[in-house]
Design a protein around this motif. Structure first.
Motif: not given
Length: 695
Positions: A395-401, A408-430
């Motif tokens: 949910e943060k741009p630094s994590a996307v980078e 590789a260090l996680s057993d699972g990943v969640m696309v938390a689109r709420g805060d991800l859409g706050v810190e990024l442009m809405h059109e970038d989320v899809p």
């Protein structure tokens, strides 16, 4: 009835005291030795009507009237006894005649033999019986199986139950064999046992506990209720603990709220004891003020107010900003800094306390919010150890980078689109959502799509068309699970929200192009090994070491497709083989036979995997060793029946295992087994009973 209506000739009618005896007198024969084939008839006595004769139609009707009621009572009683016998023996679908006699308990052998003479009419073409019945009863001290029974060595919480236990629901519906999993957040709207039960029956596979709200005792009670439901339905249920993470907030204001206008100056400082006004407010996070520089972006109240830094104090005590997007501000609103990485621990003191409590409760997954860098997951892993799987919320741009390293260090990943859409442009989320799902699939890492999937169903019983399309898009992209947040936690229609998601899943997965699309993408992707957790697989191992059971899994899927098998049964010690089977997206469910409860519950989040518990090797006094392969096949068939994956005795399962059992990575056997049992199986093309083994 035939005996009743045709009594022997020597029988005499009863003598009535009220009227004279009417008995026909048989005259002596003229010829004591009649010729062969000659028929002699007795003449009626004088004065006696023919209708009064014992063998006349009127007499027979009169006798039938007197005997019909007792005969019907006797027949009804016999039927009731037979029905009660089968009911007491828990003989339900599949009937006893399709179960090999060696798999039946000794007290149920009678039911199988009662039905044996009538089995031929149920066959399609061949007059031979479906299952060869053995005349030798099974040993009373050995393991035995039958639909609805728990063989020795099978955990009672798993798909098999104690003797004569009945499932409260029919598991032959689509809800029990869907591939995409559903996660529902527990909140005030669904924290009771009744509501949790309804949500589970509606389609929930994993329950999410949001530790941002509520006390530990409330969460512990919910966990106990979920485990009770798991026991009740004999179906594994996962529990996800979602930690709050470093949630950053501003201080309070003198008034209830203030309005900041576009272009005005606004200061953020460390003066916590001074309430804010229209020109300033406290920001009690010195690490943020020390990191911000001129040109950095600050978002307040989920991005509704946008500030740009114009000047920063070198000592990190304040920053001056210019309002780019104005709006209303009130106490304790959230702060987002998408342009910087804040040098703080991903776990606050509250998170550490919540994590300790969650692990004590026995949760299966732990999700960390606001992950910024790979070291955040390393820190969480060190605290969790092997007590749960860890999930990174993107949910943060630094994590996307640095997404590849985080996956590789996680057993699972969640696309938390709420805060991800706050810190990024809405059109970038899809675009990011698709990119995250693709990378997780290439790694074999389960991915969850969350936030605002059916947002309108918080207050309305039906979703919008756009929300339905959003859910379907996540399914077509290959998400392992989709999640409900406020829809189930605080909405007015939590059950309807879960049912709607389940309906969308069933409809999309039932379309003609869904599975070909999934499998073509899986075959086109260069598969890497999902990493991190020692119980699943090790990302540092070369791919060549997994070539054997990757090939076994691919061959099993091909066989299942050609034979139109009902399910793929995978015996797995660490979960790796089941995860790889899920990764290639088979069109049939994957029944993962595991030996540990915790592993089965964690695998319940993976696409298409339905875990079941079975002891492969045990030294318990009441559970003999089960290293015999045929015996394990019998257990697998029984579990498949119990879970509703089989509907007919000729249904086929494709089984993969490794011999010897218990050796990690020793997947070297493929076997085709009929639902009727491991010793007898029916080929759909030839209808011939055979014994098949491919290894």
């Amino acid at each position: 009835l035939r005996i009743l209506l045709s009594p022997p000739a020597s029988a005499a009618p009863p003598v009535s005291a009220a009227r004279p005896l009417k008995c026909p007198r048989i005259p002596a024969r003229a010829d004591p030795s009649p010729r062969r084939g000659q028929v002699t008839e007795a003449a009626p006595a004088p004065g006696v009507r023919p209708s009064t004769l014992r063998g006349s139609p009127a007499s027979r009707r009169r006798i039938m009237k007197r005997g019909a009621l007792p005969a019907l009572i006797m027949i009804s009683y016999a039927n009731a006894c037979v029905a009660f016998f089968f009911r007491a023996s828990s003989v339900r679908a599949p009937p006893a005649w399709i179960v090999p006699s060696r798999l039946l308990a000794p007290h149920r052998l009678g039911a199988a033999y009662l039905l044996q003479p009538h089995r031929a009419r149920h066959q399609r073409a061949s007059p031979k019986p479906f299952v060869s019945m053995s005349v030798t009863p099974p040993p009373r001290d050995g393991p035995w199986l039958g639909p609805g029974y728990a063989p020795k060595g099978v955990d009672a919480v798993g798909p098999c139950s104690p003797m004569d236990a009945q499932l409260p629901v029919d598991k032959t519906g689509k809800r029990w064999c869907k591939h995409t999993k559903q996660i529902a957040t527990v909140g005030p709207s669904c924290s009771s046992e009744e509501m949790l039960d309804k949500l589970f029956v509606a389609g929930v596979d994993v329950f999410r506990l949001n530790f941002s709200h509520g006390a530990h005792e409330e969460k512990r009670k919910v966990v106990q209720l979920i485990r009770h439901i798991e026991q009740k339905y004999r179906h594994t249920i996962g529990i996800l603990a979602d930690l709050q993470g470093p949630k950053l907030r501003i201080g309070g204001f003198k008034e209830d709220y203030v309005f900041v206008n576009k272009g005005q100056k606004f200061r953020l400082d460390l003066e916590i004891d001074t309430l804010g006004d229209v020109t300033r407010v406290a920001l009690p996070h010195p690490e943020i003020l020390q990191t911000l520089r001129k040109g950095d972006l600050i978002l307040l109240d989920d991005g509704k107010v946008r500030l740009i830094v114009t000047e920063a104090d070198l000592r990190g005590e304040w920053v001056d900003t210019e309002v780019q997007v104005g709006g209303k501000l009130s106490d304790r609103k959230g702060v987002n800094t998408p342009s910087i990485i804040i040098p703080i621990s991903p776990l606050t003191l509250k998170d550490r306390s919540d994590l300790s409590a969650a692990l004590d409760m026995g949760v299966d997954w732990v999700a960390l919010s606001f992950v910024q860098k790979p070291s955040d997951m390393v820190e969480l892993r060190q605290l969790v150890g092997e007590r749960a799987f860890v999930m990174a919320k993107i949910e943060k741009p630094s994590a996307v980078e640095r997404l590849d390293d985080i996956i590789a260090l996680s057993d699972g990943v969640m696309v938390a689109r709420g805060d991800l859409g706050v810190e990024l442009m809405h059109e970038d989320v899809p675009i990011l959502q698709r990119s995250i799902i693709d990378k997780c699939r290439r790694r074999g890492c389960p991915v969850v799509v969350a936030t605002q999937m059916l947002e309108s169903m918080i207050t309305t019983p039906i979703p919008t068309r756009a929300e339905v399309n959003d859910v379907a898009t996540a399914l077509y992209l290959g998400a392992d699970a989709i999640m409900l947040s406020a829809e189930s936690a605080a909405g007015e229609f939590p059950t309807e929200s879960v049912e709607m998601q389940c309906r969308i899943i069933n409809r999309v997965e039932g379309s003609d192009n869904f599975f070909p699309r999934m499998q073509s993408r899986a075959s086109a992707e260069s598969v890497l090994v999902s990493g991190g957790h020692p119980h699943i697989m090790n990302m540092q191992e070369p791919e060549q070491q997994h070539l054997a059971y990757d090939s076994i899994t691919s061959a099993a899927m091909l066989l299942a497709d050609r034979l139109q098998a009902r399910a793929m049964i995978v015996f797995t010690t660490t979960g790796g083989t089941a995860v790889r089977a899920s990764r290639i997206r088979p069109s049939i469910p994957v029944i993962a036979m595991v030996q540990e409860k915790w592993l089965g519950r964690r695998l319940s989040l993976y696409w298409g995997i339905y875990p079941a518990y079975v002891d492969i090797v045990t030294g318990a006094t009441n559970a003999p060793s089960s290293t015999d392969f045929d015996e394990l096949m019998a257990r697998a068939c029984s579990i498949a029946w119990d879970q509703g994956f089989a509907h007919a005795p000729e249904d086929l399962f494709v089984v993969t295992a490794g011999l010897p059992f218990g050796v990690k990575g020793a997947a070297n056997v493929i076997r085709i087994v009929a639902a009727a049992g491991p010793e007898s199986w029916l080929l759909p093309s030839t209808q011939v009973m055979q014994r098949g083994h491919v290894s």
